[in-house]
Motif scaffolding. Structure first.
Motif, short mmCIF file in Angstrom:
data_model
loop_
_atom_site.label_atom_id
_atom_site.label_comp_id
_atom_site.label_asym_id
_atom_site.label_seq_id
_atom_site.Cartn_x
_atom_site.Cartn_y
_atom_site.Cartn_z
N LEU A 158 0.82 -1.21 0.00
CA LEU A 158 0.00 0.00 0.00
C LEU A 158 0.86 1.26 0.00
O LEU A 158 0.44 2.30 -0.51
CB LEU A 158 -0.92 -0.01 1.22
N PHE A 159 2.07 1.16 0.54
CA PHE A 159 2.96 2.32 0.67
C PHE A 159 4.22 2.09 -0.18
O PHE A 159 5.35 2.11 0.31
CB PHE A 159 3.34 2.52 2.14
N LYS A 160 4.02 1.90 -1.46
CA LYS A 160 5.09 1.49 -2.36
C LYS A 160 6.24 2.50 -2.42
O LYS A 160 6.03 3.71 -2.49
CB LYS A 160 4.54 1.27 -3.77
N ASP A 161 7.43 1.95 -2.41
CA ASP A 161 8.64 2.75 -2.59
C ASP A 161 8.71 3.16 -4.06
O ASP A 161 8.72 2.29 -4.95
CB ASP A 161 9.87 1.90 -2.22
N GLY A 168 7.60 -1.56 0.47
CA GLY A 168 7.05 -0.33 1.01
C GLY A 168 8.15 0.61 1.44
O GLY A 168 9.31 0.20 1.59
N ARG A 169 7.80 1.89 1.64
CA ARG A 169 8.80 2.87 2.07
C ARG A 169 8.35 3.60 3.33
O ARG A 169 7.22 4.07 3.41
CB ARG A 169 9.07 3.91 0.97
N LEU A 170 9.26 3.67 4.29
CA LEU A 170 9.07 4.49 5.48
C LEU A 170 9.98 5.71 5.35
O LEU A 170 11.20 5.55 5.22
CB LEU A 170 9.42 3.71 6.75
N TYR A 171 9.40 6.90 5.38
CA TYR A 171 10.18 8.13 5.30
C TYR A 171 10.69 8.47 6.70
O TYR A 171 9.92 8.74 7.62
CB TYR A 171 9.33 9.28 4.76
N SER A 172 12.01 8.49 6.82
CA SER A 172 12.65 8.78 8.09
C SER A 172 13.10 10.24 8.13
O SER A 172 12.52 11.08 7.44
CB SER A 172 13.84 7.83 8.30
N CYS A 173 14.12 10.53 8.91
CA CYS A 173 14.64 11.89 9.07
C CYS A 173 15.94 12.07 8.28
O CYS A 173 16.60 11.09 7.93
CB CYS A 173 14.92 12.18 10.54
N PRO A 221 -0.85 7.24 -0.68
CA PRO A 221 -0.44 6.71 0.62
C PRO A 221 1.01 7.10 0.93
O PRO A 221 1.86 7.15 0.03
CB PRO A 221 -0.56 5.19 0.46
N ILE A 222 1.29 7.37 2.19
CA ILE A 222 2.66 7.65 2.64
C ILE A 222 2.75 7.33 4.11
O ILE A 222 1.83 7.61 4.89
CB ILE A 222 3.08 9.10 2.36
N LEU A 223 3.84 6.69 4.50
CA LEU A 223 4.14 6.41 5.90
C LEU A 223 5.38 7.23 6.25
O LEU A 223 6.42 7.08 5.61
CB LEU A 223 4.41 4.91 6.10
N PHE A 224 5.25 8.06 7.28
CA PHE A 224 6.37 8.97 7.56
C PHE A 224 6.51 9.29 9.04
O PHE A 224 5.53 9.27 9.80
CB PHE A 224 6.20 10.29 6.78
N TYR A 225 7.75 9.52 9.44
CA TYR A 225 8.02 10.03 10.78
C TYR A 225 7.78 11.54 10.77
O TYR A 225 8.13 12.23 9.81
CB TYR A 225 9.48 9.77 11.19
N TYR A 226 7.19 12.07 11.86
CA TYR A 226 7.12 13.53 12.00
C TYR A 226 6.89 13.89 13.46
O TYR A 226 6.76 13.01 14.33
CB TYR A 226 6.03 14.14 11.11
N TRP A 227 6.88 15.17 13.72
CA TRP A 227 6.76 15.68 15.09
C TRP A 227 5.91 16.94 15.08
O TRP A 227 5.64 17.54 14.04
CB TRP A 227 8.15 15.99 15.65
#
Length: 348
Positions: A158-161, A168-173, A221-227
């Motif tokens: 669902l969160f294709k790179d 899938g891709r997880l966007y980090s920092c 769709p996007i999976l990401f770290y944030y604050w």
């Protein structure tokens, strides 16, 4: 009707005393109002403008109110968490840190509080800071079963790179940021590499923001770290995923490259963000201290402030001006009416 002369004199005397009493009360009220609206000190109040947008905007908001409303001598100085707190603890300057994240300075800050060198007058962010992994709400609406990080891990397709559609891709920092270390540790602890995921580290904070903005604009769709508080979380409707309980010792290890323990799963803690001041503010300028005790804002309110700055390419000073002009109902509750009128007059 006929009055005796003595009665007339008594009536006049009563009327005079009554008028005098009302006049004295009015003068006393005016004096009290003036005192409540005064700075209370001739010292220069230096306010730390931190390097992140929310703290910078808050510094300028408080500077305007203290200078234009209370008549204080104000100076904005460059700041950051460690050097600002260190200088405040040892020299009493800067006088005010409008958004001080104390999680990274726990021991020296606690000692400074105990020794009476500094005080915490309020929570700058009343509902605490936010840190974690997010997905767009439209993704969760389409897939209501996705509520936790574990739910997401099972859906890499669902969160294709964009560079490797088989994963899938997880966007980090960006490289070098503390959150790059913690996100990488969680990625490892969750075994995501073996479950069809890539960990992507953008080259800069701007690149991370651009990736998030592009996905939301296209409703992808996007999976990401944030604050937060941040303009991104104020502008886009993102859902924070459940990472389970917070384990402070695990988090400490997960953020330390030198920790020799294997990474474990933990939620990100909510860091305290306080209005910290040198102790002399409370003793020498009680009106200023009383004002600062009321200035807490929620994550959502601060994020909204930052959206204006982001969308209008406005600096911290212009962002502060916009808040004061558009959110009178909010900030006028922090100050006496006389102060509010002076501030509003200065904005015209």
């Amino acid at each position: 009707m006929i009055f005796k002369s003595g009665g007339i004199a008594a009536a006049i005397a009563v009327a005079f005393l009554s008028a005098t009493s009302h006049s004295a009360l009015a003068q006393e009220a005016d004096t009290q109002a003036t005192e409540a609206a005064s700075c209370g000190t001739d010292k220069t109040i230096d306010i730390a403008e931190m390097t992140w947008p929310s703290a910078a905007a808050l510094a300028h908001i408080h500077a305007i109110i203290l200078e234009k409303g209370f008549g204080c001598n104000v100076e904005i100085v460059t700041g950051d968490t460690v050097p600002t707190s260190s200088s405040m603890l040892t020299r009493g300057s800067p006088a005010i840190a409008p958004e001080l994240w104390t999680s990274t300075i726990q021991e020296p800050w606690a000692k400074g509080l105990a020794d009476g060198n500094v005080v915490e007058l309020a929570n700058a962010i009343t509902d605490g800071t936010v840190e974690g992994w997010f997905i767009p709400r439209y993704v969760q609406t389409a897939h209501p079963d996705i509520k936790t990080v574990q739910d997401v891990i099972g859906r890499p397709e669902l969160f294709k790179d964009p560079e490797d559609s088989s994963k899938g891709r997880l966007y980090s920092c960006p490289p070098g940021w503390a959150c790059e270390i913690s996100t990488g540790a969680l990625f490892e602890a969750l075994g995501m590499k073996d479950k069809g995921w890539n960990l992507f580290s953008p080259g800069s904070g701007g690149a991370l923001d651009a990736s998030i903005a592009r996905a939301f604009t296209r409703e992808e769709p996007i999976l990401f770290y944030y604050w937060g508080p941040t303009a991104i979380l104020g502008k886009y409707d993102a859902v924070q995923l459940d990472l389970g309980p917070t384990k402070p010792e695990v988090y400490e290890c997960n953020t330390n490259r030198d920790c020799d323990k294997a990474p474990e799963v933990t939620a990100y803690p909510s860091s305290p963000a306080v209005v910290g001041t040198a102790s002399w503010i409370k003793s020498d300028a009680p009106n200023v201290a009383g004002y600062l005790a009321k200035v807490g804002l929620t994550n959502a309110e601060i994020s909204e402030i930052l959206v204006y700055g982001d969308e209008n390419k406005a600096d911290a000073a212009a962002t502060a001006q916009n808040f004061l002009k558009t959110k009178e109902d909010r900030w006028t509750s922090w100050v006496p009416a006389a102060v509010a009128e002076k501030v509003k007059a200065s904005l015209n």
